[in-house]
Scaffold this active site. Sequence first.
Site: not given
Ligand code: 13P
Length: 243
Positions: A7-9, A92, A163, A169, A205
């Site tokens: 997920n590149w957000k 999400h 999650e 994060g 993470s």
């Molecule tokens: P991180 O891997 O940066 O903690 O994010 C997880 C996430 O939200 C994936 O959708």
Amino acid sequence: MRYIFGNWKMYLNEEESVRLAREVGELSVAPGFSCAVFPNTLSFLPVRDVLRNSSFSVGAQNVSWVPRGAYTGATSAELFRESGAAYALVGHSERRYIFGEDDSAVRKKIEACIDVGLVPVVCVGEEKHDRDNGKAEYRVKKQLMKVFEGLSIGTQSVIVAYEPIWAIGTGDACSDTEAARMIGVIKEYVAPYHSGEIPVLYGGSVDAQNVHTYLSHGIIDGVLIGKASTDVTIFEKIVTEHT
Ligand code: 13P
């Protein structure tokens, strides 16, 4: 089938997304693994084009449930599906907590995905205070109940991603044993809603050091990776060493 999703957000602009997609597209994925990246909406089409003949699928980070019409700023599940998306993240925690998406919106988005044949990746997870108060399971089951109750899935695929919000994060990843336990709880809860098995992934993470701990549990069907998936050196390690 097991899954490695990135997920590149909103970390990358179009140029950076395309560059990363070119590098990711070179990676080979072992049989039995399904890998996908989720670029931002602006970068979705060029990334799709780059990955067209690769082992990677492309997914949407968010969809709107109305198919077409006078809905300013929306991009529907239908439009994403027509443009080649295979998956869509739904619910999400960043959508829920930052953009105020509630369970009923999440539910409508899941239905919209199912209607058009897009596989929804339904994200659930508890907050830190839920966990500290022994309410992690309760919180996650409540989210699942709100989105799955009475849902007509048929034979369509649905994926769930566990999650925990406190692990996203933060570098404070959920331990693999606890993730496996929670995923067991989720699987048991969603089992009556589908004739097959609903795969459940872990996210929060995940990095090149800890990914093998999650994938060593048969019950964890894959990982949903945020930040680490935007660094090709890390993502390459994850994909090539673990698929
Ligand atoms: P991180 O891997 O940066 O903690 O994010 C997880 C996430 O939200 C994936 O959708």
